[in-house]
Scaffold this motif. Structure first.
Motif, PDB file in Angstrom:
ATOM      1  N   VAL A 115       0.837  -1.205   0.000  1.00 50.28           N
ATOM      2  CA  VAL A 115       0.000   0.000   0.000  1.00 50.28           C
ATOM      3  C   VAL A 115       0.871   1.253   0.000  1.00 50.28           C
ATOM      4  O   VAL A 115       0.622   2.213  -0.746  1.00 50.28           O
ATOM      5  CB  VAL A 115      -0.945  -0.005   1.222  1.00 50.28           C
ATOM      6  N   MET A 116       1.913   1.262   0.839  1.00 54.13           N
ATOM      7  CA  MET A 116       2.812   2.410   0.874  1.00 54.13           C
ATOM      8  C   MET A 116       3.564   2.571  -0.436  1.00 54.13           C
ATOM      9  O   MET A 116       3.769   3.693  -0.920  1.00 54.13           O
ATOM     10  CB  MET A 116       3.791   2.253   2.040  1.00 54.13           C
ATOM     11  N   LEU A 117       3.964   1.453  -1.026  1.00 50.45           N
ATOM     12  CA  LEU A 117       4.658   1.496  -2.312  1.00 50.45           C
ATOM     13  C   LEU A 117       3.778   2.128  -3.387  1.00 50.45           C
ATOM     14  O   LEU A 117       4.229   2.997  -4.145  1.00 50.45           O
ATOM     15  CB  LEU A 117       5.071   0.088  -2.732  1.00 50.45           C
ATOM     16  N   LEU A 118       2.521   1.709  -3.461  1.00 49.12           N
ATOM     17  CA  LEU A 118       1.616   2.250  -4.471  1.00 49.12           C
ATOM     18  C   LEU A 118       1.371   3.743  -4.260  1.00 49.12           C
ATOM     19  O   LEU A 118       1.379   4.529  -5.212  1.00 49.12           O
ATOM     20  CB  LEU A 118       0.292   1.484  -4.450  1.00 49.12           C
ATOM     21  N   ALA A 119       1.155   4.141  -3.015  1.00 49.98           N
ATOM     22  CA  ALA A 119       0.847   5.545  -2.725  1.00 49.98           C
ATOM     23  C   ALA A 119       2.049   6.449  -2.990  1.00 49.98           C
ATOM     24  O   ALA A 119       1.948   7.445  -3.717  1.00 49.98           O
ATOM     25  CB  ALA A 119       0.382   5.686  -1.276  1.00 49.98           C
ATOM     26  N   LEU A 120       3.192   6.100  -2.412  1.00 46.90           N
ATOM     27  CA  LEU A 120       4.383   6.937  -2.577  1.00 46.90           C
ATOM     28  C   LEU A 120       4.957   6.813  -3.979  1.00 46.90           C
ATOM     29  O   LEU A 120       5.442   7.796  -4.558  1.00 46.90           O
ATOM     30  CB  LEU A 120       5.436   6.559  -1.539  1.00 46.90           C
ATOM     31  N   GLY A 121       4.917   5.593  -4.530  1.00 41.64           N
ATOM     32  CA  GLY A 121       5.437   5.390  -5.880  1.00 41.64           C
ATOM     33  C   GLY A 121       4.672   6.184  -6.912  1.00 41.64           C
ATOM     34  O   GLY A 121       5.252   6.708  -7.866  1.00 41.64           O
ATOM     35  N   LYS A 122       3.373   6.316  -6.733  1.00 44.36           N
ATOM     36  CA  LYS A 122       2.559   7.091  -7.673  1.00 44.36           C
ATOM     37  C   LYS A 122       2.970   8.556  -7.644  1.00 44.36           C
ATOM     38  O   LYS A 122       3.176   9.176  -8.692  1.00 44.36           O
ATOM     39  CB  LYS A 122       1.077   6.964  -7.329  1.00 44.36           C
ATOM     40  N   MET A 123       3.114   9.115  -6.444  1.00 47.98           N
ATOM     41  CA  MET A 123       3.448  10.538  -6.330  1.00 47.98           C
ATOM     42  C   MET A 123       4.860  10.824  -6.843  1.00 47.98           C
ATOM     43  O   MET A 123       5.093  11.842  -7.504  1.00 47.98           O
ATOM     44  CB  MET A 123       3.283  10.983  -4.877  1.00 47.98           C
ATOM     45  N   ILE A 169       9.608   7.730   0.227  1.00 43.85           N
ATOM     46  CA  ILE A 169       9.145   8.785   1.129  1.00 43.85           C
ATOM     47  C   ILE A 169      10.157   9.931   1.130  1.00 43.85           C
ATOM     48  O   ILE A 169       9.788  11.111   1.157  1.00 43.85           O
ATOM     49  CB  ILE A 169       8.950   8.233   2.558  1.00 43.85           C
ATOM     50  N   GLY A 170      11.447   9.593   1.091  1.00 44.20           N
ATOM     51  CA  GLY A 170      12.477  10.618   1.016  1.00 44.20           C
ATOM     52  C   GLY A 170      12.358  11.445  -0.255  1.00 44.20           C
ATOM     53  O   GLY A 170      12.496  12.677  -0.227  1.00 44.20           O
ATOM     54  N   ALA A 171      12.093  10.782  -1.374  1.00 41.29           N
ATOM     55  CA  ALA A 171      11.926  11.498  -2.641  1.00 41.29           C
ATOM     56  C   ALA A 171      10.679  12.379  -2.608  1.00 41.29           C
ATOM     57  O   ALA A 171      10.692  13.522  -3.086  1.00 41.29           O
ATOM     58  CB  ALA A 171      11.847  10.499  -3.797  1.00 41.29           C
ATOM     59  N   PHE A 172       9.585  11.849  -2.052  1.00 43.11           N
ATOM     60  CA  PHE A 172       8.358  12.640  -1.928  1.00 43.11           C
ATOM     61  C   PHE A 172       8.590  13.840  -1.012  1.00 43.11           C
ATOM     62  O   PHE A 172       8.107  14.950  -1.292  1.00 43.11           O
ATOM     63  CB  PHE A 172       7.224  11.775  -1.381  1.00 43.11           C
ATOM     64  N   THR A 173       9.330  13.636   0.083  1.00 48.08           N
ATOM     65  CA  THR A 173       9.648  14.728   0.988  1.00 48.08           C
ATOM     66  C   THR A 173      10.456  15.802   0.277  1.00 48.08           C
ATOM     67  O   THR A 173      10.241  17.006   0.486  1.00 48.08           O
ATOM     68  CB  THR A 173      10.432  14.201   2.204  1.00 48.08           C
ATOM     69  N   PHE A 174      11.382  15.379  -0.584  1.00 47.07           N
ATOM     70  CA  PHE A 174      12.165  16.342  -1.365  1.00 47.07           C
ATOM     71  C   PHE A 174      11.257  17.179  -2.264  1.00 47.07           C
ATOM     72  O   PHE A 174      11.422  18.406  -2.356  1.00 47.07           O
ATOM     73  CB  PHE A 174      13.211  15.609  -2.210  1.00 47.07           C
ATOM     74  N   VAL A 199      18.448  12.490  -0.637  1.00 46.11           N
ATOM     75  CA  VAL A 199      19.680  12.993  -1.246  1.00 46.11           C
ATOM     76  C   VAL A 199      19.729  12.688  -2.741  1.00 46.11           C
ATOM     77  O   VAL A 199      20.124  13.539  -3.561  1.00 46.11           O
ATOM     78  CB  VAL A 199      20.913  12.396  -0.525  1.00 46.11           C
ATOM     79  N   MET A 200      19.315  11.482  -3.129  1.00 47.80           N
ATOM     80  CA  MET A 200      19.327  11.113  -4.547  1.00 47.80           C
ATOM     81  C   MET A 200      18.438  12.025  -5.382  1.00 47.80           C
ATOM     82  O   MET A 200      18.710  12.264  -6.565  1.00 47.80           O
ATOM     83  CB  MET A 200      18.868   9.661  -4.718  1.00 47.80           C
ATOM     84  N   SER A 201      17.394  12.548  -4.764  1.00 45.13           N
ATOM     85  CA  SER A 201      16.427  13.364  -5.503  1.00 45.13           C
ATOM     86  C   SER A 201      17.047  14.648  -6.040  1.00 45.13           C
ATOM     87  O   SER A 201      16.594  15.174  -7.058  1.00 45.13           O
ATOM     88  CB  SER A 201      15.233  13.699  -4.611  1.00 45.13           C
ATOM     89  N   PHE A 202      18.080  15.166  -5.384  1.00 47.64           N
ATOM     90  CA  PHE A 202      18.759  16.357  -5.891  1.00 47.64           C
ATOM     91  C   PHE A 202      19.302  16.110  -7.297  1.00 47.64           C
ATOM     92  O   PHE A 202      19.358  17.034  -8.124  1.00 47.64           O
ATOM     93  CB  PHE A 202      19.918  16.747  -4.963  1.00 47.64           C
ATOM     94  N   PHE A 203      19.697  14.870  -7.568  1.00 46.99           N
ATOM     95  CA  PHE A 203      20.311  14.534  -8.844  1.00 46.99           C
ATOM     96  C   PHE A 203      19.321  13.921  -9.832  1.00 46.99           C
ATOM     97  O   PHE A 203      19.474  14.083 -11.048  1.00 46.99           O
ATOM     98  CB  PHE A 203      21.466  13.546  -8.615  1.00 46.99           C
ATOM     99  N   LEU A 204      18.321  13.202  -9.321  1.00 46.66           N
ATOM    100  CA  LEU A 204      17.430  12.445 -10.196  1.00 46.66           C
ATOM    101  C   LEU A 204      16.195  13.223 -10.645  1.00 46.66           C
ATOM    102  O   LEU A 204      15.557  12.840 -11.624  1.00 46.66           O
ATOM    103  CB  LEU A 204      16.978  11.157  -9.494  1.00 46.66           C
TER     104      LEU A 204
END
Length: 228
Positions: A97-105, A151-156, A208-213
């Protein structure tokens, strides 16, 4: 006459997120059916235990590889395979469930490759943190460190948007603060394990990865380096 609007009011899930979900769900369905004797032979009841022994990440095995300098693939692969095996149906269901929700965003902003990279690399770093920080003989398994990377990417993304709006960017960390606090509370009350270390490491990695990706991320970083 205007053409009827055939667009779905619900945006479809990114294919890479669907693929990860199907892999996790497929493995869990096989284990659950085997445990109930609906598929396989008499040994099916032990498929989950056998899979955990073969695919879960082990800090003790990592310590042995690190000290001996021997890195057999059957153990190195545990850095990734542990993300796809779970302790029980509920464990897998919450992760899915968390994968689907966060992965979608995240997947609606990031490319498919970037979304997959966040999930997998967050899982790898989470396993490394689990092995290096803790001296825990218990195995690590489940998709949560990878999900926490999302979640880290969504937070970014939220952190960036709040900054553009001139609002308090610290609000972006409310979700991770709530989740970690909840894990620590459950650990104190019910005597939980130390998997939260891997989860937090996964979160930091995804952020951290989100800064680059993020689309245009490399260009912005190069530009900032030139100006500095």
């Amino acid at each position: 006459m205007s053409q009827p609007d055939n667009n779905s009011p619900i945006n479809p899930l990114p294919p890479v997120v669907v693929a990860l979900f199907l892999l996790i769900a497929g493995v869990e369905v096989v284990f659950s059916l085997g445990a109930r004797g609906l598929v396989g032979d008499a040994s099916a009841i032990g498929w989950r235990v056998a899979a955990l022994q073969k695919y879960a990440f082990s800090g003790e095995i990592f310590d042995w590889m690190l000290s001996s300098g021997v890195w057999p693939f059957e153990h190195v692969m545990r850095f990734v395979t542990y993300l796809f095996v779970h302790g029980n149906f509920t464990h897998a269901a919450f992760a899915s469930v968390m994968l689907l929700a966060l992965g979608k965003m995240v997947g609606e902003v990031f490319s498919a490759f970037a979304t997959l990279a966040v999930f997998i690399l967050s899982g790898i770093v989470g396993a490394l943190a689990f092995a290096l920080i803790l001296d825990n003989p218990a195995p690590l398994f489940g998709a949560y460190p990878g999900v926490y990377g999302l979640i880290g990417a969504f937070t970014f993304l939220l952190w960036t948007r709040l900054g553009q709006m001139g609002e308090n960017q610290a609000r972006a960390f409310s979700l991770i603060g709530f989740l970690v606090g909840l894990q620590l509370l459950f650990g104190l009350v019910f005597g939980g394990n130390q998997d939260w270390v891997a989860d937090v490491a996964g979160f930091i990695t995804g952020f951290v990865m989100s800064f680059f990706l993020i689309p245009g991320g490399w260009a912005r970083i190069r530009s900032k380096i030139r100006h500095d």
